[in-house]
Scaffold this active site. Structure first.
Site, short mmCIF file in Angstrom:
data_model
loop_
_atom_site.label_atom_id
_atom_site.label_comp_id
_atom_site.label_asym_id
_atom_site.label_seq_id
_atom_site.Cartn_x
_atom_site.Cartn_y
_atom_site.Cartn_z
N ARG A 10 -27.46 -62.90 -29.11
CA ARG A 10 -28.37 -63.68 -28.29
C ARG A 10 -29.20 -64.62 -29.15
O ARG A 10 -29.65 -64.24 -30.23
CB ARG A 10 -29.31 -62.75 -27.50
CG ARG A 10 -28.95 -62.68 -26.04
CD ARG A 10 -29.69 -61.61 -25.30
NE ARG A 10 -31.13 -61.77 -25.30
CZ ARG A 10 -31.96 -60.98 -24.63
NH1 ARG A 10 -31.46 -59.99 -23.90
NH2 ARG A 10 -33.26 -61.14 -24.68
N ARG A 53 -27.68 -56.03 -32.23
CA ARG A 53 -27.31 -56.16 -30.81
C ARG A 53 -26.17 -57.16 -30.63
O ARG A 53 -26.17 -58.24 -31.20
CB ARG A 53 -28.51 -56.61 -29.98
CG ARG A 53 -28.07 -56.95 -28.55
CD ARG A 53 -29.12 -56.90 -27.50
NE ARG A 53 -30.23 -57.78 -27.68
CZ ARG A 53 -31.25 -57.84 -26.83
NH1 ARG A 53 -31.28 -57.03 -25.79
NH2 ARG A 53 -32.23 -58.66 -27.06
N LYS A 77 -34.47 -51.30 -22.24
CA LYS A 77 -34.65 -51.39 -20.78
C LYS A 77 -33.32 -51.73 -20.08
O LYS A 77 -32.95 -51.09 -19.11
CB LYS A 77 -35.69 -52.48 -20.43
CG LYS A 77 -37.05 -52.26 -21.08
CD LYS A 77 -38.03 -53.34 -20.71
CE LYS A 77 -37.68 -54.74 -21.20
NZ LYS A 77 -37.66 -54.87 -22.68
N ARG A 125 -41.54 -62.60 -30.05
CA ARG A 125 -41.47 -61.91 -28.76
C ARG A 125 -42.30 -60.63 -28.77
O ARG A 125 -42.91 -60.26 -27.77
CB ARG A 125 -40.00 -61.58 -28.43
CG ARG A 125 -39.20 -62.83 -28.07
CD ARG A 125 -37.70 -62.58 -28.15
NE ARG A 125 -37.21 -61.63 -27.19
CZ ARG A 125 -36.04 -61.01 -27.28
NH1 ARG A 125 -35.24 -61.25 -28.30
NH2 ARG A 125 -35.66 -60.17 -26.36
P1 AP5 Z 1 -31.48 -53.47 -24.67
O1 AP5 Z 1 -31.16 -52.43 -23.65
O2 AP5 Z 1 -30.76 -54.77 -24.59
O3 AP5 Z 1 -33.07 -53.71 -24.73
P2 AP5 Z 1 -34.03 -54.48 -23.73
O4 AP5 Z 1 -35.29 -53.71 -23.70
O5 AP5 Z 1 -33.35 -54.73 -22.41
O6 AP5 Z 1 -34.17 -55.81 -24.57
P3 AP5 Z 1 -34.29 -57.32 -24.15
O7 AP5 Z 1 -34.29 -58.09 -25.43
O8 AP5 Z 1 -33.27 -57.71 -23.13
O9 AP5 Z 1 -35.70 -57.32 -23.50
P4 AP5 Z 1 -36.69 -58.46 -23.35
O10 AP5 Z 1 -37.63 -57.83 -22.40
O11 AP5 Z 1 -37.28 -59.06 -24.53
O12 AP5 Z 1 -35.75 -59.64 -22.87
P5 AP5 Z 1 -35.42 -60.21 -21.41
O13 AP5 Z 1 -33.97 -60.37 -21.37
O14 AP5 Z 1 -36.12 -59.48 -20.34
O15 AP5 Z 1 -31.29 -52.81 -26.12
C1 AP5 Z 1 -31.46 -53.58 -27.29
C2 AP5 Z 1 -30.42 -53.15 -28.34
O16 AP5 Z 1 -30.70 -51.82 -28.76
C3 AP5 Z 1 -28.97 -53.12 -27.83
O17 AP5 Z 1 -28.13 -53.48 -28.89
C4 AP5 Z 1 -28.75 -51.65 -27.41
O18 AP5 Z 1 -27.39 -51.27 -27.49
C5 AP5 Z 1 -29.61 -50.94 -28.43
N1 AP5 Z 1 -30.25 -49.73 -27.94
C6 AP5 Z 1 -30.78 -49.50 -26.70
N2 AP5 Z 1 -31.35 -48.27 -26.63
C7 AP5 Z 1 -31.18 -47.73 -27.88
C8 AP5 Z 1 -31.54 -46.48 -28.45
N3 AP5 Z 1 -32.21 -45.55 -27.73
N4 AP5 Z 1 -31.22 -46.25 -29.76
C9 AP5 Z 1 -30.55 -47.18 -30.50
N5 AP5 Z 1 -30.17 -48.39 -30.00
C10 AP5 Z 1 -30.48 -48.65 -28.71
O19 AP5 Z 1 -36.16 -61.65 -21.53
C11 AP5 Z 1 -35.69 -62.66 -22.37
C12 AP5 Z 1 -36.62 -63.86 -22.26
O20 AP5 Z 1 -36.64 -64.34 -20.89
C13 AP5 Z 1 -38.10 -63.56 -22.57
O21 AP5 Z 1 -38.37 -63.65 -23.96
C14 AP5 Z 1 -38.79 -64.66 -21.76
O22 AP5 Z 1 -38.70 -65.89 -22.41
C15 AP5 Z 1 -37.95 -64.73 -20.50
N6 AP5 Z 1 -38.41 -63.80 -19.45
C16 AP5 Z 1 -37.75 -62.72 -18.97
N7 AP5 Z 1 -38.48 -62.11 -18.02
C17 AP5 Z 1 -39.64 -62.81 -17.91
C18 AP5 Z 1 -40.80 -62.65 -17.10
N8 AP5 Z 1 -40.92 -61.63 -16.24
N9 AP5 Z 1 -41.81 -63.55 -17.27
C19 AP5 Z 1 -41.69 -64.58 -18.13
N10 AP5 Z 1 -40.63 -64.79 -18.92
C20 AP5 Z 1 -39.60 -63.90 -18.80
#
Ligand code: AP5
Length: 215
Positions: A156, A123, A13, A167
């Site tokens: 991270r 990552r 994402k 997660r």
């Molecule tokens: P990346 O683009 O970083 O993936 P992502 O989907 O953004 O992953 P996140 O871990 O950031 O998502 P998340 O939703 O768990 O975490 P968030 O930060 O929102 O890609 C991942 C890896 O794969 C990278 O190395 C990239 O280069 C690689 N990659 C990407 N596309 C690829 C492809 N097609 N092929 C191969 N490799 C690829 O949330 C973190 C924490 O914050 C949560 O756990 C929670 O505690 C809290 N939080 C955040 N939002 C909320 C909310 N709305 N409500 C409650 N708690 C929340």
């Protein structure tokens, strides 16, 4: 046009969001980036949120909904918004709707759990900017260094395999209802719900996302 990117942790994402911001002029609203900034700055919110984040749990709706709605009120109303990581509970989706935020497209990036677990092991992350790399799929120009600042990249804290599994469980339990919410909602509103294969290489996923946004 307001777009929601949905998908499990590591689906890509954030990677796709940064491309959409660069190429299509969206303003990104990333709840994860906002929370990590609060943790870095050691604000009261950051300290409270960190306890949930390190365990792979969601920050409570009572905290995150207010933060996001307050932030939306500061944005230029004419800009298209890209939601990355919000909403991820049904309550969050309803709060957005009740606040009058119209969502035009929901793009679900689908990747199976096994692939996510192996992907997350590679990552790399630049804490100050949120820029994300992958040792194989998207390596930095210089190993271990951010392309823009040259600063060191880190892993991270919530990318440890056990936390990633937690997660994923949370995603299936708490974010599946958001998928159901938008799927049902599209039957009574002009919202467009699309699913793309996030296991494809990054540029192919980007092309699929761009095509949906351009429709
Ligand atoms: P990346 O683009 O970083 O993936 P992502 O989907 O953004 O992953 P996140 O871990 O950031 O998502 P998340 O939703 O768990 O975490 P968030 O930060 O929102 O890609 C991942 C890896 O794969 C990278 O190395 C990239 O280069 C690689 N990659 C990407 N596309 C690829 C492809 N097609 N092929 C191969 N490799 C690829 O949330 C973190 C924490 O914050 C949560 O756990 C929670 O505690 C809290 N939080 C955040 N939002 C909320 C909310 N709305 N409500 C409650 N708690 C929340």
């Amino acid at each position: 046009m307001n777009v929601v990117l949905l998908g499990p942790p590591g689906a890509g994402k954030g990677t796709q969001a940064s491309q959409l911001v660069k190429q299509h002029g969206f303003v990104a609203v990333s709840s994860g980036d906002m929370l990590r900034a609060a943790v870095r700055e050691a604000t009261t919110l950051g300290q409270e949120a960190q306890a949930y984040m390190v365990q792979g749990q969601l920050v409570p709706d009572t905290i995150i909904i207010g933060i996001i709605l307050e932030h939306l009120a500061t944005l230029d109303a004419h800009k298209s918004i890209l939601f990355d990581g919000f909403p991820r509970t049904q309550e969050q989706a309803e709060a957005l709707h009740d606040a009058g935020v119209v969502i035009d497209k929901v793009i679900e990036i689908r990747v199976d759990d096994e692939k996510i677990i192996s992907r997350m092991a590679g990552r790399l992350f630049h804490p100050a900017s949120g820029r994300t790399y992958h040792v194989e799929a998207n390596p930095p120009q210089v190993s271990g260094k951010d392309d823009i600042t040259g600063e060191p990249l880190t892993v991270r804290e919530d990318d440890r395999p056990e936390t990633v599994k937690k997660r994923l469980t949370v995603y299936h339990q708490q974010t599946q209802p958001v998928i159901d919410f938008y799927r049902v909602y599209q039957e009574v509103s002009p919202i467009q719900y699309c699913v793309i294969d996030g296991a494809e290489p990054i540029d192919r996923v980007a092309a699929a996302v761009a095509a949906i946004v351009a429709e």
